[in-house]
Write a protein that holds these residues in place. Structure first.
Motif, mmCIF file in Angstrom:
data_model
loop_
_atom_site.group_PDB
_atom_site.id
_atom_site.type_symbol
_atom_site.label_atom_id
_atom_site.label_comp_id
_atom_site.label_asym_id
_atom_site.label_seq_id
_atom_site.Cartn_x
_atom_site.Cartn_y
_atom_site.Cartn_z
ATOM 1 N N LEU A 1 -57.486 7.883 -25.524
ATOM 2 C CA LEU A 1 -57.517 8.699 -26.732
ATOM 3 C C LEU A 1 -56.796 8.024 -27.893
ATOM 4 O O LEU A 1 -57.175 8.202 -29.054
ATOM 5 N N GLY A 2 -55.727 7.291 -27.603
ATOM 6 C CA GLY A 2 -54.943 6.688 -28.678
ATOM 7 C C GLY A 2 -54.181 7.714 -29.495
ATOM 8 O O GLY A 2 -53.829 7.458 -30.655
ATOM 9 N N THR A 3 -53.901 8.859 -28.913
ATOM 10 C CA THR A 3 -53.205 9.948 -29.606
ATOM 11 C C THR A 3 -51.732 9.606 -29.800
ATOM 12 O O THR A 3 -51.110 8.958 -28.956
ATOM 13 N N ALA A 4 -51.157 10.055 -30.920
ATOM 14 C CA ALA A 4 -49.730 9.877 -31.163
ATOM 15 C C ALA A 4 -48.950 10.819 -30.245
ATOM 16 O O ALA A 4 -49.063 12.038 -30.366
ATOM 17 N N VAL A 5 -48.196 10.249 -29.296
ATOM 18 C CA VAL A 5 -47.452 11.051 -28.336
ATOM 19 C C VAL A 5 -46.017 11.239 -28.818
ATOM 20 O O VAL A 5 -45.308 10.265 -29.078
ATOM 21 N N VAL A 6 -45.618 12.496 -28.940
ATOM 22 C CA VAL A 6 -44.240 12.866 -29.260
ATOM 23 C C VAL A 6 -43.648 13.489 -28.008
ATOM 24 O O VAL A 6 -44.171 14.477 -27.486
ATOM 25 N N ALA A 7 -42.557 12.911 -27.497
ATOM 26 C CA ALA A 7 -41.898 13.465 -26.320
ATOM 27 C C ALA A 7 -40.487 13.895 -26.694
ATOM 28 O O ALA A 7 -39.821 13.236 -27.497
ATOM 29 N N PRO B 1 -46.827 7.411 -22.252
ATOM 30 C CA PRO B 1 -45.885 6.633 -23.058
ATOM 31 C C PRO B 1 -45.774 7.165 -24.494
ATOM 32 O O PRO B 1 -46.771 7.232 -25.210
ATOM 33 N N PRO B 2 -44.574 7.584 -24.900
ATOM 34 C CA PRO B 2 -44.416 8.157 -26.235
ATOM 35 C C PRO B 2 -44.226 7.099 -27.313
ATOM 36 O O PRO B 2 -43.710 6.007 -27.046
#
Length: 473
Positions: A100-106, A177-178
């Motif tokens: 997806l290439g989504t921006a991951v915020v953790a 991976p964030p």
């Protein structure tokens, strides 16, 4: 979830197809672990729990529309069989997030994770399609399930990460991976399992260690153990808080007459005033953390301030404030409790009580056990009881066994007497007491660890109210 064929899924998770005549069938629906939540095209992940074995519901899931089952043994319907369903779920989540290439915020922290996650989700949803952890499903099962609910349209994936030991957050960060990692605070939640705050800090800091060089570590400038994590990351560091050197900071922090926080929000690109709909000063730190994340993802200070001022609670039983027709206000914060969140809730109750006292109302703290505190349990429960007295809470109702007696003992030793604090055996006894003594204008806080089930008290106090008769604030 993005569309994947059963053959692709089997390859990703290293599984063997069983009873599967057509491996080209596509999974288009969500991945679920409850057969009642199956929708057409779902993948049903079967877990063998202590009381319920999901494999027993495999046929029901397929009949309800699931394309196949992810299982640890053949189940007589189309299934991908793996050695470890948890590990397979994680592998599938990682592949989907990468594609997806989504921006991951953790985010992680000892207290405020879910409230802050809800704020971040509401802010980012103003900008682009956002998926976030529902409730506090923040473990090795809940996190991949959330990630797998993302679609091709999802631009932000906001994931809450919990830990009960060193290595847990490292594992979760490997699954998804964030790019942005947020650490809220280091407190004493689960200290009975970790052993010390330093060990908790070690575990929470695994999140910033997992960030890439072009990532962003968002750290609490007001918590020394969190601020120190800046040395543990390759990523750029952004500080939030009330400290003068915080990149995103709050100034002129105050409470409205009914206990809602207001402050001036300062960012590197400007400042704006914020008044939250949430109750309690502890939400200022949560809001600043959310603002820092939103700013990094391109929102202007004006957009952030407006969105913060509109944001409410998305997750149940977390400072849910409801006013009954007779003027009694019930604050249901019974989802969970630790020493930091308990003290924050008491301070919020005291702030709300200032307005209540003007009309003759009283404040009630209905409190129960804080679990997993180990050897610190007696001291922490005693401290909460003492704080209730110092904050001039009108009535303390300690509910349960030994830990509840420690709450009352703390109140007694701080100067309370029988009429101000009482120890009752269970939730029903608390309900009976409150129903007989509450009067218009009173404010009732209900809070304990999830295992105590004190939400029953709050729900019982509201159960006779029909739709439209109560005001949710």
């Amino acid at each position: 979830m993005i569309a994947l064929s059963l053959a692709e899924i089997a390859d990703i998770v290293g599984g063997q197809p069983h009873d599967m005549p057509d491996r080209s069938l596509i999974v288009t629906g969500p991945v679920v672990i409850d057969s009642r939540e199956v929708r057409q095209g779902s993948l049903f992940a079967a877990f063998a729990g202590e009381r319920v074995d999901g494999h027993d519901y495999a046929r029901r899931a397929v009949e309800a529309g699931a394309t196949a089952v992810l299982a640890s043994r053949p189940v007589g319907v189309p299934a991908i069989v793996v050695d470890d369903v948890v590990a397979a779920l994680g592998a599938l989540a990682r592949t989907v997030v990468e594609r997806l290439g989504t921006a991951v915020v953790a985010l992680t922290g000892s207290a405020g994770k879910t409230s802050t996650k809800d704020l971040i989700a509401q802010l980012l949803a103003h900008k682009a399609p956002t998926v976030w952890t529902p409730g506090s499903l923040n473990n090795e099962i809940g996190l991949p399930l959330t990630a797998l609910s993302a679609t091709a349209e999802t631009r932000h994936l906001v994931l809450e990460m919990g830990a009960r030991g060193v290595g847990h957050i490292r594992y979760l960060a490997e699954l998804t991976p964030p790019r942005i990692g947020l650490v809220l605070n280091v407190g004493t939640a689960h200290i009975g399992e970790f052993g010390s705050r330093e060990t908790i800090a070690r575990a929470k800091g695994e999140l910033v260690e997992a960030l890439p060089e072009d990532g962003v570590a968002v750290l609490n400038a007001d918590d020394p153990l969190v601020r120190a994590m800046s040395s543990r990351t390759r990523a750029r560091v952004v500080l939030f808080g009330e400290a003068a050197d915080a990149d995103v900071r709050g100034e002129n922090v105050r409470l409205t007459d009914d206990g809602r926080p207001a402050f001036a929000l300062h960012t590197p690109t400007g400042c704006s005033d914020v008044t939250l709909r949430l109750y309690g000063e502890h939400h200022v730190s949560n809001a600043l953390a959310a603002a820092a994340v939103a700013h990094e993802l391109g929102m202007s200070v004006t957009e952030i301030a407006e969105a913060l001022s509109e944001a409410g609670t998305l997750s149940r039983w977390r400072m849910e404030v409801t006013e009954r027709p007779d003027g009694v206000t019930v604050v249901n914060d019974a989802y969970n409790a630790n020493p930091e969140s308990m003290k924050a809730a008491l301070r919020a109750l005291a702030a709300m009580g200032r307005a209540a006292r003007a009309t003759g109302g009283r404040t009630w703290a209905v409190l129960g056990q804080m679990a997993e505190l180990g050897d610190a349990s007696l001291a922490e429960h005693d401290a909460v009881g003492r704080l209730a007295v110092r904050l001039n809470v009108s009535k303390l109702v300690a509910v349960g066994g030994q830990e509840a007696s420690w709450l009352q003992l703390g109140a007694y030793n701080e100067g309370s007497w029988g009429e101000e604090s009482v120890h009752v055996s269970d939730a029903q006894a608390a309900v009976d007491l409150l129903r007989s003594e509450l009067r218009p204008g009173d404010v009732v806080l209900v809070k304990a660890s999830r295992s105590v089930g004190l939400e029953k008290v709050a729900l019982a106090l509201l159960e006779n109210a029909t739709e439209g008769e109560v005001a949710v604030r």
